[in-house]
Design an enzyme around this catalytic site. Sequence first.
Site, short mmCIF file in Angstrom:
data_model
loop_
_atom_site.label_atom_id
_atom_site.label_comp_id
_atom_site.label_asym_id
_atom_site.label_seq_id
_atom_site.Cartn_x
_atom_site.Cartn_y
_atom_site.Cartn_z
N SER A 80 -10.99 -0.75 3.82
CA SER A 80 -10.17 -0.90 5.03
C SER A 80 -9.58 0.45 5.43
O SER A 80 -8.90 1.09 4.63
CB SER A 80 -9.02 -1.88 4.78
OG SER A 80 -9.55 -3.16 4.57
N GLU A 85 -4.68 3.43 6.23
CA GLU A 85 -4.53 3.20 4.78
C GLU A 85 -5.24 4.36 4.06
O GLU A 85 -4.76 4.88 3.06
CB GLU A 85 -5.18 1.86 4.42
CG GLU A 85 -5.15 1.56 2.94
CD GLU A 85 -5.59 0.13 2.63
OE1 GLU A 85 -5.31 -0.79 3.42
OE2 GLU A 85 -6.23 -0.04 1.57
N ARG A 124 0.81 -1.24 0.00
CA ARG A 124 0.00 0.00 0.00
C ARG A 124 0.85 1.29 0.00
O ARG A 124 0.37 2.34 0.46
CB ARG A 124 -0.95 0.04 1.21
CG ARG A 124 -1.92 -1.09 1.30
CD ARG A 124 -2.95 -1.12 0.17
NE ARG A 124 -3.79 -2.27 0.31
CZ ARG A 124 -3.55 -3.47 -0.24
NH1 ARG A 124 -2.51 -3.64 -1.04
NH2 ARG A 124 -4.35 -4.48 -0.04
C1 LIG Z 1 -15.97 -1.23 -0.41
C2 LIG Z 1 -14.50 -0.96 -0.62
C3 LIG Z 1 -13.63 -2.01 -0.83
C4 LIG Z 1 -12.27 -1.78 -1.03
N1 LIG Z 1 -11.44 -2.84 -1.24
C5 LIG Z 1 -10.11 -2.62 -1.44
C6 LIG Z 1 -9.21 -3.73 -1.66
O1 LIG Z 1 -9.61 -4.88 -1.70
N2 LIG Z 1 -7.92 -3.45 -1.84
C7 LIG Z 1 -7.42 -2.18 -1.81
O2 LIG Z 1 -6.21 -2.00 -1.99
N3 LIG Z 1 -8.24 -1.13 -1.61
C8 LIG Z 1 -9.56 -1.31 -1.42
N4 LIG Z 1 -10.39 -0.24 -1.22
C9 LIG Z 1 -9.84 1.13 -1.13
C10 LIG Z 1 -9.76 1.89 -2.48
O3 LIG Z 1 -10.77 1.46 -3.38
C11 LIG Z 1 -8.39 1.74 -3.14
O4 LIG Z 1 -7.36 2.25 -2.31
C12 LIG Z 1 -8.33 2.47 -4.48
O5 LIG Z 1 -7.12 2.16 -5.12
C13 LIG Z 1 -8.46 3.99 -4.35
O6 LIG Z 1 -8.69 4.50 -5.64
P1 LIG Z 1 -9.50 5.86 -5.86
O7 LIG Z 1 -9.56 6.12 -7.31
O8 LIG Z 1 -10.80 5.83 -5.16
O9 LIG Z 1 -8.50 6.87 -5.16
P2 LIG Z 1 -8.88 8.19 -4.33
O10 LIG Z 1 -9.50 7.78 -3.04
O11 LIG Z 1 -9.62 9.14 -5.17
O12 LIG Z 1 -7.42 8.75 -4.05
C14 LIG Z 1 -6.47 8.04 -3.27
C15 LIG Z 1 -5.15 8.81 -3.29
O13 LIG Z 1 -4.60 8.77 -4.62
C16 LIG Z 1 -4.39 10.09 -5.13
N5 LIG Z 1 -4.64 10.01 -6.58
C17 LIG Z 1 -5.76 9.55 -7.21
N6 LIG Z 1 -5.57 9.51 -8.53
C18 LIG Z 1 -4.30 9.93 -8.76
C19 LIG Z 1 -3.48 10.09 -9.94
N7 LIG Z 1 -3.94 9.83 -11.15
N8 LIG Z 1 -2.20 10.52 -9.77
C20 LIG Z 1 -1.72 10.81 -8.55
N9 LIG Z 1 -2.43 10.72 -7.41
C21 LIG Z 1 -3.71 10.26 -7.51
C22 LIG Z 1 -5.36 10.97 -4.36
O14 LIG Z 1 -4.93 12.30 -4.30
C23 LIG Z 1 -5.31 10.30 -2.98
O15 LIG Z 1 -4.17 10.70 -2.26
C24 LIG Z 1 -11.77 -0.44 -1.03
C25 LIG Z 1 -12.66 0.62 -0.84
C26 LIG Z 1 -14.02 0.38 -0.65
C27 LIG Z 1 -14.96 1.53 -0.47
#
Ligand SMILES: Cc1cc2nc3c(=O)[nH]c(=O)nc-3n(C[C@H](O)[C@H](O)[C@H](O)COP(=O)(O)OP(=O)(O)OC[C@H]3O[C@@H](n4cnc5c(N)ncnc54)[C@H](O)[C@@H]3O)c2cc1C
Length: 297
Positions: A220, A290, A172
């Site tokens: 998480s 996380e 992560r």
């Molecule tokens: C129901 C549920 C289940 C989940 N299961 C998992 C799982 O199994 N495994 C897991 O790892 N995670 C899981 N997650 C967490 C999440 O989905 C992941 O961490 C995912 O990768 C976040 O992506 P996002 O587009 O929503 O990022 P965001 O929440 O929008 O952003 C996360 C971070 O990335 C930065 N960011 C976003 N895009 C870019 C870019 N293009 N360039 C630079 N920085 C950027 C943002 O500024 C922020 O700091 C889960 C979440 C939920 C709600």
Amino acid sequence: MCILIEITKKIKGQSLFNEPLSKYTSWKVGGPADIFFIPQSRNDLSDFLKSNHDKPITWLGNGTNILVRDGGIRGAVIATKKFLNEIKKEEHNACRVEVGASCMDLALFAEKNELGPAAFFSGIPGSIGGALVMNAGSFGHETWDFVDSVEVIDEEGVIHNLNRKDFKVSYRTVKCPFPLWFVSCLMKFSESETTTKSELKEYRDQRLKTQPLNEDTCGSVFKNPEKGHAGALIERAGLKGHRIGGCSISNKHANFIVNEGSATSKNIEDLIKHVQKAVKKKHNIDLETEVRILGED
Ligand SMILES: Cc1cc2nc3c(=O)[nH]c(=O)nc-3n(C[C@H](O)[C@H](O)[C@H](O)COP(=O)(O)OP(=O)(O)OC[C@H]3O[C@@H](n4cnc5c(N)ncnc54)[C@H](O)[C@@H]3O)c2cc1C
């Protein structure tokens, strides 16, 4: 703020002012962004970054791993979901994925194009951009296991191509060689594996059994410490169901915090701190979030 408004007048793409970020986060909380910028092309993006010297920039994916505080985010938030979302098949079991595509889109594309293993992406509700930043993973695989190279954009709006070896990747955590945002990545999959419909269903069923998928959460909240699982430690500290304001620890999975409908970001942050204190007291373990906490109170 006035300078930012002037800048956006000169640049193509859509700019919204004082846009509530609760509309864009899976916890459905968060105050406003001064400017919410939706580029319509790479040129818009580049122009915006070039003319936006010294103003803080926050990139938004699908908002499924962030807690935006109630005071919101100063400066500009850039959202690329609507235009940088193409996935293209390349030679040698590879595909190029733009960061606005969702992890689910990638899993479905992989199934259709006989690429794999990519079923693990299917239950992660984030964008590929978020998955690159977080090294998102599940069921024994992580995003960067498959990244060959990435296209990134720097603070001056210049695009660079970097190799996987330019990044330090661990659980992560991804350390970048300089301040950058991700634009796309080339993913290389196995020569022998594919992604099947039955795997997609199996992973979905498994998640449904163990996670509160029908509620407003951020997945998480805490990383697993070196020894043990954060969820088990929280449960053993007796915190399942513990409530602060409008949010509580899920009864289904103790590493999930549920917005029951009326939570503020402060409620959620207070609950996070409460969990960290209780787990430290009970197990002498420091839980690290996380979820990324952004913005002002
Ligand atoms: C129901 C549920 C289940 C989940 N299961 C998992 C799982 O199994 N495994 C897991 O790892 N995670 C899981 N997650 C967490 C999440 O989905 C992941 O961490 C995912 O990768 C976040 O992506 P996002 O587009 O929503 O990022 P965001 O929440 O929008 O952003 C996360 C971070 O990335 C930065 N960011 C976003 N895009 C870019 C870019 N293009 N360039 C630079 N920085 C950027 C943002 O500024 C922020 O700091 C889960 C979440 C939920 C709600």
